[in-house]
Motif scaffolding. Sequence first.
Motif, short mmCIF file in Angstrom:
data_model
loop_
_atom_site.label_atom_id
_atom_site.label_comp_id
_atom_site.label_asym_id
_atom_site.label_seq_id
_atom_site.Cartn_x
_atom_site.Cartn_y
_atom_site.Cartn_z
N ALA A 1 0.81 -1.22 0.00
CA ALA A 1 0.00 0.00 0.00
C ALA A 1 0.84 1.27 0.00
O ALA A 1 0.29 2.37 0.01
CB ALA A 1 -0.93 0.01 1.21
N ASP A 2 2.16 1.12 -0.04
CA ASP A 2 3.04 2.29 -0.06
C ASP A 2 2.68 3.20 -1.24
O ASP A 2 2.51 2.73 -2.37
CB ASP A 2 4.50 1.83 -0.18
CG ASP A 2 5.48 2.97 0.01
OD1 ASP A 2 5.55 3.85 -0.89
OD2 ASP A 2 6.18 2.99 1.04
N GLU A 3 2.55 4.49 -0.98
CA GLU A 3 2.12 5.43 -2.02
C GLU A 3 3.06 5.46 -3.20
O GLU A 3 2.62 5.64 -4.35
CB GLU A 3 1.99 6.84 -1.42
CG GLU A 3 0.85 6.98 -0.43
CD GLU A 3 0.72 8.38 0.12
OE1 GLU A 3 1.57 9.24 -0.24
OE2 GLU A 3 -0.21 8.64 0.90
N GLN B 1 2.25 2.42 -5.32
CA GLN B 1 0.98 2.63 -6.01
C GLN B 1 1.16 3.53 -7.23
O GLN B 1 0.61 3.27 -8.30
CB GLN B 1 -0.02 3.27 -5.05
CG GLN B 1 -0.44 2.38 -3.89
CD GLN B 1 -1.26 3.16 -2.88
OE1 GLN B 1 -2.10 3.96 -3.24
NE2 GLN B 1 -1.01 2.92 -1.61
N ARG C 1 2.85 1.74 -10.04
CA ARG C 1 1.99 0.74 -10.66
C ARG C 1 0.74 1.34 -11.27
O ARG C 1 -0.04 0.64 -11.91
CB ARG C 1 1.58 -0.31 -9.62
CG ARG C 1 2.73 -1.11 -9.06
CD ARG C 1 2.29 -2.04 -7.96
NE ARG C 1 2.63 -3.42 -8.24
CZ ARG C 1 2.37 -4.46 -7.46
NH1 ARG C 1 1.77 -4.26 -6.32
NH2 ARG C 1 2.70 -5.67 -7.81
N GLU D 1 -1.84 2.41 -9.57
CA GLU D 1 -2.98 1.89 -8.83
C GLU D 1 -3.76 3.03 -8.19
O GLU D 1 -3.19 4.06 -7.81
CB GLU D 1 -2.52 0.92 -7.73
CG GLU D 1 -1.90 -0.35 -8.26
CD GLU D 1 -1.43 -1.25 -7.14
OE1 GLU D 1 -1.25 -2.45 -7.40
OE2 GLU D 1 -1.23 -0.75 -6.02
N GLN E 1 -5.74 4.61 -5.06
CA GLN E 1 -5.64 4.48 -3.61
C GLN E 1 -6.84 3.75 -3.01
O GLN E 1 -6.70 2.95 -2.11
CB GLN E 1 -5.53 5.87 -2.98
CG GLN E 1 -5.47 5.86 -1.45
CD GLN E 1 -4.24 5.19 -0.91
OE1 GLN E 1 -3.14 5.45 -1.37
NE2 GLN E 1 -4.43 4.29 0.06
N GLU F 1 -8.58 1.37 -4.21
CA GLU F 1 -8.49 -0.08 -4.41
C GLU F 1 -7.62 -0.71 -3.33
O GLU F 1 -7.94 -1.76 -2.77
CB GLU F 1 -7.92 -0.40 -5.80
CG GLU F 1 -8.83 0.03 -6.94
CD GLU F 1 -8.17 -0.24 -8.29
OE1 GLU F 1 -7.01 -0.71 -8.28
OE2 GLU F 1 -8.80 0.03 -9.31
N VAL F 2 -6.49 -0.06 -3.04
CA VAL F 2 -5.58 -0.57 -2.02
C VAL F 2 -6.22 -0.46 -0.64
O VAL F 2 -6.13 -1.37 0.18
CB VAL F 2 -4.24 0.20 -2.05
CG1 VAL F 2 -3.30 -0.33 -0.97
CG2 VAL F 2 -3.59 0.07 -3.42
N ASP F 3 -6.89 0.66 -0.37
CA ASP F 3 -7.55 0.84 0.92
C ASP F 3 -8.61 -0.24 1.14
O ASP F 3 -8.79 -0.73 2.26
CB ASP F 3 -8.21 2.22 0.99
CG ASP F 3 -7.19 3.34 1.13
OD1 ASP F 3 -6.03 3.03 1.47
OD2 ASP F 3 -7.55 4.51 0.90
#
Length: 245
Positions: free
Chosen positions: A213-215, A218, A221, A223, A225, A227-229
């Motif tokens: 979940a490191d910004e 993300q 990639r 990605e 945020q 989705e990761v949360d």
Amino acid sequence: MATDAQNSPFIKHLASSDKKTRDQALTSLRAFLSAQTEISELDLLKLWKGLFYCLWMQDKPKLQNRLSSDLASLPATLRPVVVLPFLRAFFLTIAREWINIEALRLDKYLFLIRQYVNASFKYLAREKWNEDMVKQWNGIMEEIPLNATETKLPNGLRYHVLDIWVDELEKVEEGWAKEEMREALGRVMEPVEKLAKDGRLKVVRTAAKECLADERLQAWRGEAQDEVDEEMSDEKDEEWGGFDD
């Protein structure tokens, strides 16, 4: 043989308070290792035991960091066929000795581990993140520091490697956000992904997911945020059912 190196005075001299003595010892060790086309696992483990306790005996913080940096420079001097076995022997040694590391000595070994994760990524970067090399490196990570199932391996080692993983990736490669680097990034993150999915303990899976979940990761990639949360929330909402069998 590596056994000869372990018993040689230059191993002990690496912890000397005299800079000239330290530098001469490091030069001798580099010359010895760079000449080797093959070193057995047993000899590598014996060598790393000597190096581990060399750092153990070094009490001055500045010299501890200097020695760790010097030791982390060794993979760059090795012949390609020796690099991965040498790195594997390092992590095996750290995992084996972890339980014996006293609180007052822990910081210098955490720094050494950081230096060796960095040195590993530098090696893979020099190899242009070659798929086969990354696969072999992943095998070492999944076998030892990021092993998902072996309960005898120390969780403290798992947590520390997860904590520094993205930091050291960022230091060695500036182009992670480029489209052509996405595949390589996906490969190098596989041990963390596997630990997040298959780790036996919830706390370990959570630590791996926090790494993912490191910004910075993300952003590299592409990605979102949210989705990761959502993935992190799913993990936190799980009912704890005790330790896995």
